[in-house]
Motif scaffolding. Structure first.
Motif, PDB file in Angstrom:
ATOM      1  N   GLY A  67       7.669   3.252 -12.378  1.00  0.00           N
ATOM      2  CA  GLY A  67       6.848   1.993 -11.583  1.00  0.00           C
ATOM      3  C   GLY A  67       5.690   2.323 -11.412  1.00  0.00           C
ATOM      4  N   ALA A  68       4.839   1.288 -11.433  1.00  0.00           N
ATOM      5  CA  ALA A  68       3.183   1.365 -11.328  1.00  0.00           C
ATOM      6  C   ALA A  68       2.434   2.062 -10.359  1.00  0.00           C
ATOM      7  CB  ALA A  68       2.464  -0.324 -11.462  1.00  0.00           C
ATOM      8  N   SER A  69       3.283   1.597  -8.959  1.00  0.00           N
ATOM      9  CA  SER A  69       2.568   2.282  -8.093  1.00  0.00           C
ATOM     10  C   SER A  69       2.481   3.819  -8.070  1.00  0.00           C
ATOM     11  CB  SER A  69       3.170   1.872  -6.687  1.00  0.00           C
ATOM     12  OG  SER A  69       3.061   0.536  -6.446  1.00  0.00           O
ATOM     13  N   SER A  70       3.716   4.264  -8.265  1.00  0.00           N
ATOM     14  CA  SER A  70       4.037   5.759  -8.494  1.00  0.00           C
ATOM     15  C   SER A  70       3.287   6.332  -9.536  1.00  0.00           C
ATOM     16  CB  SER A  70       5.671   6.104  -8.654  1.00  0.00           C
ATOM     17  OG  SER A  70       6.265   5.570  -7.718  1.00  0.00           O
ATOM     18  N   GLN A 130       7.268  12.113  -3.361  1.00  0.00           N
ATOM     19  CA  GLN A 130       7.715  10.833  -3.637  1.00  0.00           C
ATOM     20  C   GLN A 130       6.322   9.784  -3.078  1.00  0.00           C
ATOM     21  OE1 GLN A 130      11.041  10.803  -0.727  1.00  0.00           O
ATOM     22  NE2 GLN A 130      12.302  10.529  -2.559  1.00  0.00           N
ATOM     23  N   ARG A 131       6.577   8.581  -3.776  1.00  0.00           N
ATOM     24  CA  ARG A 131       5.774   7.346  -3.398  1.00  0.00           C
ATOM     25  C   ARG A 131       6.366   6.749  -2.091  1.00  0.00           C
ATOM     26  NH1 ARG A 131       6.871   2.485  -2.787  1.00  0.00           N
ATOM     27  NH2 ARG A 131       8.590   2.715  -3.814  1.00  0.00           N
ATOM     28  N   PRO A 143      10.484   7.972  -6.876  1.00  0.00           N
ATOM     29  CA  PRO A 143       9.994   9.216  -7.290  1.00  0.00           C
ATOM     30  C   PRO A 143       8.572   8.838  -8.019  1.00  0.00           C
ATOM     31  CG  PRO A 143      11.924   8.297  -8.796  1.00  0.00           C
ATOM     32  CD  PRO A 143      11.823   7.826  -7.312  1.00  0.00           C
ATOM     33  N   LEU A 144       7.885   9.598  -8.312  1.00  0.00           N
ATOM     34  CA  LEU A 144       6.387   9.305  -8.704  1.00  0.00           C
ATOM     35  C   LEU A 144       6.346   9.038 -10.501  1.00  0.00           C
ATOM     36  CD1 LEU A 144       4.618  12.280  -7.099  1.00  0.00           C
ATOM     37  CD2 LEU A 144       4.485   9.637  -6.455  1.00  0.00           C
ATOM     38  N   TYR A 145       7.428   9.116 -11.018  1.00  0.00           N
ATOM     39  CA  TYR A 145       7.386   8.930 -12.665  1.00  0.00           C
ATOM     40  C   TYR A 145       7.773   7.346 -12.852  1.00  0.00           C
ATOM     41  CZ  TYR A 145      12.256   9.973 -11.911  1.00  0.00           C
ATOM     42  OH  TYR A 145      13.521   9.782 -11.532  1.00  0.00           O
ATOM     43  N   LEU A 181       0.916  -1.172   0.047  1.00  0.00           N
ATOM     44  CA  LEU A 181      -0.077   0.076   0.241  1.00  0.00           C
ATOM     45  C   LEU A 181       0.889   1.134  -0.098  1.00  0.00           C
ATOM     46  CD1 LEU A 181      -3.026   0.719   0.381  1.00  0.00           C
ATOM     47  CD2 LEU A 181      -2.327   1.042   2.727  1.00  0.00           C
ATOM     48  N   ASN A 182       0.636   2.162  -0.967  1.00  0.00           N
ATOM     49  CA  ASN A 182       1.460   3.293  -1.162  1.00  0.00           C
ATOM     50  C   ASN A 182       0.529   4.651  -1.151  1.00  0.00           C
ATOM     51  OD1 ASN A 182       3.975   1.895  -1.937  1.00  0.00           O
ATOM     52  ND2 ASN A 182       2.434   0.881  -3.222  1.00  0.00           N
TER      53      ASN A 182
END
Length: 265
Positions: free
Chosen positions: A141-144, A113-114, A137-139, A106-107
């Motif tokens: 990976g899927a979660s980000s 940031q994530r 960083p938010l760019y 859970l993120n």
């Protein structure tokens, strides 16, 4: 712009020092950190020693460099208890784990940031992991990307405009012009996917948890080894279970509009 040390009190200086320890720079020497913050080496040395005495930083006996201490782990349970999404998400995360046998995490967005605020690891020998407190960083990976895609348009655009996008692997999308349509597609389809964007060999799937206003609260995600991510049947099942749980959790958090569509692939 750096703020001169004589404009800061002792607490502010200590906070600046602690916040300098980031994933991209987790270890600092006194003089290097002093130059980075525009503090005097004597000030940095004095504050680091106080932080060390209280467990907030550790010092390597050979290099004399500093890193964060273990005291922060004591705060994790408190942070999780205080965050309403964490309490609500656990049974849904357990359902996803049972159905997929993959690591569930859970993120949330913290600053720009994530950060992972809860996880349940896969019981399989070959598994992907996502440590508590992990940031990225938010760019990448899927979660980000899920968190960024379901953020307000103003937040997402300001982030893409102002943030320096540095590749984490050769699969990281570094061009904001290419990232914008992908974020739009994530929002349209209701989930995000990635393979090797943050860590080579790691695949990820993520779906949003929305509140009563339709605003992003968190992203619930799966981390998979690449070999199982590339199994189309398994990935499709993972996406289905993930999106179903995310919709149910969003409804529990007050979301009542039309839910994001289930995956079609």
């Amino acid at each position: 712009m750096k703020q001169k040390q004589n404009n800061l009190n002792s607490v502010e200086k200590a906070l600046r020092i602690l916040l300098a320890f980031q994933p991209e720079h987790p270890i600092w020497g006194v003089r290097e950190l002093a130059a980075h913050l525009d503090f005097s080496p004597a000030t940095v040395q004095r504050i680091l020693q106080t932080l060390k005495n209280n467990g907030f930083v550790d010092q390597d006996e050979q290099t004399r460099h500093y890193c964060l201490g273990n005291v922060y782990y004591k705060f994790l349970d408190t942070l999780q208890t205080n965050h309403p999404v964490t309490r609500a998400a656990l049974p849904y995360m357990q359902q996803i784990l049972s159905a997929t046998q993959e690591t569930v995490h859970l993120n949330i967005i913290q600053g720009k940031q994530r950060v992972c605020i809860d996880n349940i690891e896969s019981p399989q020998d070959l598994k992907a992991t996502m440590p508590l407190g992990n940031r990225s960083p938010l760019y990448a990976g899927a979660s980000s990307k899920c968190l960024l895609a379901f953020s307000t348009p103003e937040f997402a655009e300001n982030y893409l405009r102002d943030f320096d996008i540095i590749p984490m692997t050769d699969r990281t999308i570094t061009d904001p012009a290419a990232l914008r349509p992908e974020l739009a597609q994530i929002r349209k389809q209701g989930y995000a996917e990635s393979l090797g964007e943050r860590i080579i060999g790691l695949g990820s799937l993520s779906a949003p948890v929305l509140d009563h206003r339709g605003l992003i609260l968190a992203a619930i995600s799966l981390a998979l080894p690449e070999i199982r991510y590339k199994d189309r049947h398994h990935r499709k099942n993972c996406l289905s279970e993930l999106c179903r749980a995310a919709r149910s959790l969003s409804e529990r958090m007050g979301y009542s509009d039309a839910a994001p569509p289930a995956p079609q692939n």
